[in-house]
Design a protein around this motif. Structure first.
Motif, PDB file in Angstrom:
ATOM      1  N   UNK A  13     -10.908  -7.708  12.160  1.00 50.40           N
ATOM      2  CA  UNK A  13     -12.327  -7.595  11.876  1.00 50.40           C
ATOM      3  C   UNK A  13     -13.114  -8.812  12.369  1.00 50.40           C
ATOM      4  N   UNK A  14     -12.452  -9.595  13.220  1.00 52.66           N
ATOM      5  CA  UNK A  14     -13.167 -10.742  13.776  1.00 52.66           C
ATOM      6  C   UNK A  14     -14.277 -10.262  14.700  1.00 52.66           C
ATOM      7  N   UNK A  66       0.827  -1.195   0.000  1.00 47.82           N
ATOM      8  CA  UNK A  66       0.000   0.000   0.000  1.00 47.82           C
ATOM      9  C   UNK A  66       0.867   1.254   0.000  1.00 47.82           C
ATOM     10  N   UNK A  82     -19.857  -8.248   9.263  1.00 47.08           N
ATOM     11  CA  UNK A  82     -19.139  -8.142   8.002  1.00 47.08           C
ATOM     12  C   UNK A  82     -19.982  -7.440   6.942  1.00 47.08           C
ATOM     13  N   UNK A 108     -16.864  -2.835   1.881  1.00 48.37           N
ATOM     14  CA  UNK A 108     -15.583  -2.912   2.589  1.00 48.37           C
ATOM     15  C   UNK A 108     -14.480  -2.284   1.745  1.00 48.37           C
ATOM     16  N   UNK A 109     -14.551  -2.547   0.433  1.00 50.99           N
ATOM     17  CA  UNK A 109     -13.537  -1.994  -0.465  1.00 50.99           C
ATOM     18  C   UNK A 109     -13.646  -0.469  -0.512  1.00 50.99           C
ATOM     19  N   UNK A 167      -7.182   4.022   2.989  1.00 54.51           N
ATOM     20  CA  UNK A 167      -5.798   3.742   2.614  1.00 54.51           C
ATOM     21  C   UNK A 167      -5.208   4.808   1.703  1.00 54.51           C
ATOM     22  N   UNK A 199     -12.122   0.846   2.602  1.00 55.82           N
ATOM     23  CA  UNK A 199     -10.682   0.651   2.591  1.00 55.82           C
ATOM     24  C   UNK A 199     -10.009   1.603   1.597  1.00 55.82           C
ATOM     25  N   UNK A 239       1.670  -1.628   7.212  1.00 59.86           N
ATOM     26  CA  UNK A 239       0.287  -2.012   7.011  1.00 59.86           C
ATOM     27  C   UNK A 239      -0.477  -2.110   8.325  1.00 59.86           C
ATOM     28  N   UNK A 240      -1.706  -1.634   8.298  1.00 58.69           N
ATOM     29  CA  UNK A 240      -2.518  -1.694   9.504  1.00 58.69           C
ATOM     30  C   UNK A 240      -3.032  -3.106   9.703  1.00 58.69           C
ATOM     31  N   UNK A 241      -3.195  -3.465  10.935  1.00 59.05           N
ATOM     32  CA  UNK A 241      -3.783  -4.776  11.232  1.00 59.05           C
ATOM     33  C   UNK A 241      -5.294  -4.646  11.100  1.00 59.05           C
ATOM     34  N   UNK A 242      -5.853  -5.517  10.346  1.00 57.10           N
ATOM     35  CA  UNK A 242      -7.292  -5.435  10.104  1.00 57.10           C
ATOM     36  C   UNK A 242      -8.017  -6.425  11.010  1.00 57.10           C
TER      37      UNK A 242
END
Lengths: 382, 230
Positions: free
Chosen positions: A202-203, A191, A207, A213-214, A221, A217, A197-200
């Protein structure tokens, strides 16, 4: 050569801004220098008041136009260089990998100064074409003695040569610092806006559908693109509304000039911003098209997210121009006669908003059509 | 069944115009594991692009159970790829800003597949779900690309040199996953490669040379990913 003249030519937006800024500043500064030469000939009270008003006007216009447009040009130049490095990072990474030092690569970025040179030279020449009409307008009641047009080398140096040199130097310095990245970071498909990079995590979260989501993001980003879209909408809003109002607050000629400059600036920043948005997301769109996402879905995921940002920019621009004009009327024009009372111009706002929406949607539609035939083959060849 | 009839494809124009595919005719049965084998520049990737609906031929027909996709509009081709085709490329083409789960969801959402996490587990990516592609090794990235393709539940899976950027061990692992998943799900596999050893995994081997199909052989004894040479 790392960068061609063709790449610099894409910076026509900066050329337009430089042209507008130099045109206005040359007109007023030349008039300022010429009027200073006849200062001793001004004796009547009316002429002295007129002279002082003209001097104040020159200062305000040069600071507001020159300063404002200079700031815009700097932002555009830095944004363009950052974007250029991001989109050409593989080629630049290869150059670094084979041993080219950062400064040697960065030196090639001087060509971006050419866009400023071209724009300011045209603006300078254009100012001399308009000067007779402008001088006549400034001294329309013949209150002042005749002001003759003279050529001032210092203006040519300060408004044409110096900015080109400074912008070329700024491009080199900025590129040098942007190139200070590990070779692998340039070569790898990482990126561009985030060094780590960020930790995603999302657990457990609800969702969203992929395209939502895109969209999220894409916006989070590519912050520089978001900023530039807001900035371009801000410029569009402030410049167009200010231009409409200037027709009331100043002369017809000044109003028309401001309107033309405002529209040129607004259109070029908006065009560059949307072009950058599409180019910055070119690969993602190509992959989506290949997998079978429709044009509408690609547009929703990639382009539509910037729309609210552009409206935010427009709103901020509206407030900015309102307060700027309020200050101008209250402070700068306070001693002037016959200045109409300043009120917020709702008509100008709605007209500007309508023009803005039409142009924004047209550009988005144009690029959306352009991305229709994108396939993964395009990025394979990249 | 996929049939290519008299496919011709040209690139360039004027003096630089050249023919990449020359009168291609072939048939691939449903559930087949077909390999398109050829040297660099033989036209194998272009053939894969034409068969998968990424490009249209200049003449000829590409029939999927009698539907000719060569005459489909752009929208029809997009819809066709969405409903039928999966892709795996040598360069992976993952979205760098999205984590593994979201990259795989990209394929799953196209067909409304909500059970895609099973694929993530099956491909051993459960631990890597929150990582972005640049935090993964080449083999892991290719597994994400496989998972993304399979999450679409494709009828035909197209692979363009899927092990081209991988070392032998990872390459074998990736090929083994593909073969296993094909055996379980029964989709058709069409893989482009220049590696003769990999071709030994296929039932059908289509050899290409200078834009022509030079030979089509049926392999009666396909080998698995760990039996082939490298």
């Amino acid at each position: 050569m790392v960068i061609s003249i063709k790449d610099a030519a894409k910076l026509f937006g900066i050329s337009i801004i430089a042209c507008c800024a130099v045109l206005v500043c040359t007109l007023f500064l030349n008039f300022y220098f010429d009027i200073m030469q006849i200062k001793d000939l001004i004796v009547s009270q009316q002429a002295i008041a007129m002279y002082e008003a003209q001097i104040s006007q020159v200062k305000v216009v040069c600071i507001a136009t020159g300063g404002g447009l200079l700031l815009t040009s700097v932002v555009m130049l830095l944004f363009y260089i950052k974007n250029y490095i991001d989109t050409h990072k593989k080629s630049l990474g290869i150059l670094k990998a084979i041993g080219y030092p950062n400064i040697k690569i960065a030196k090639h970025f001087w060509v971006f100064g050419l866009s400023v040179l071209l724009g300011s030279a045209i603006g300078f020449a254009g100012a001399f074409c308009l000067m007779p009409a402008f001088y006549a307008q400034q001294n329309s009641g013949s209150i002042l003695p005749e002001v003759t047009i003279n050529f001032h080398v210092s203006i040519l140096f300060c408004l044409v040569i110096l900015p080109a040199v400074l912008f070329a130097a700024l491009a080199i310095i900025y590129a040098y610092f942007k190139l200070k990245r590990a070779v692998l970071a340039l070569l790898k498909d990482s990126p561009s806006d985030t060094s780590t990079p960020k930790k995603h995590k999302d657990n457990g979260k609800k969702q969203l559908p992929f395209i939502k989501e895109l969209q999220k993001s894409t916006l989070s980003q590519k912050k520089s693109l978001v900023f530039f879209v807001i900035f371009s909408a801000f410029c569009f809003s402030a410049m167009t509304q200010m231009s409409f109002k200037m027709r009331e607050l100043s002369s017809e000629m000044m109003g028309a000039m401001m309107l033309l400059i405002g529209l040129a600036l607004a259109l070029s920043t908006l065009f560059i911003a949307i072009t950058a948005v599409v180019r910055g997301n070119f690969k993602t769109i190509a992959i989506m098209r290949t997998l079978g996402y429709s044009q509408k879905e690609c547009r929703y995921a990639i382009l539509d997210g910037y729309r609210p940002m552009s409206y935010i920019g427009f709103a901020v621009g509206t407030l900015y121009q309102h307060f700027m004009l309020q200050i101008a009327v209250d402070v700068v024009f306070a001693d002037f006669d016959n200045i109409p009372e300043y009120n917020f111009d709702f008509i100008a706002m709605f007209v500007s908003l309508a023009i803005f929406i039409a142009i924004y949607e047209l550009l988005i539609f144009f690029y959306s059509e352009k991305t229709k035939k994108l396939s993964v083959k395009e990025i394979m060849l990249d | 069944m996929i049939e290519a009839k008299n496919i011709n494809k040209f690139y360039g124009n004027g003096d630089s115009k050249f023919q990449v595919l020359k009168n291609i005719n072939l048939t691939i049965k449903n559930g087949d594991f077909a390999v398109i084998l050829g040297a660099s520049g033989s036209g194998k990737s272009t053939l894969l692009n034409v068969l998968s609906g990424l490009e249209r031929p200049d003449s000829g027909e590409v029939l999927y159970d009698s539907a000719n996709i060569a005459v489909f509009s752009d929208n029809e081709l997009t819809k066709f790829r969405k409903n039928n085709i999966g892709f795996i490329f040598q360069q992976y083409f993952l979205l760098p800003n999205l984590n593994v789960r979201k990259n795989i969801k990209m394929g799953a959402d196209l067909v409304g597949n909500t059970e895609y996490t099973a694929i993530i587990e099956a491909l051993g990516l459960g631990e890597k779900m929150q990582k972005t592609p640049n935090e993964l090794s080449g083999g892991e990235q290719q597994r994400v690309s496989i998972a993304r393709a399979l999450a679409k539940q494709p009828q035909v899976l197209f692979l363009d040199e899927p092990t081209g950027a991988l070392d032998e061990q990872t390459g074998r692992q990736v090929l083994n996953y593909i073969a296993q998943l094909q055996a379980e799900n029964g989709f058709t596999v069409i893989m482009v490669t220049h590696n003769h050893n990999i071709a030994n995994m296929a039932n059908t081997i289509i050899s290409m040379n200078s834009g022509r199909v030079s030979d089509i052989t049926q392999n009666q004894t396909p080998l698995n990913a760990y039996e082939i040479g490298w």
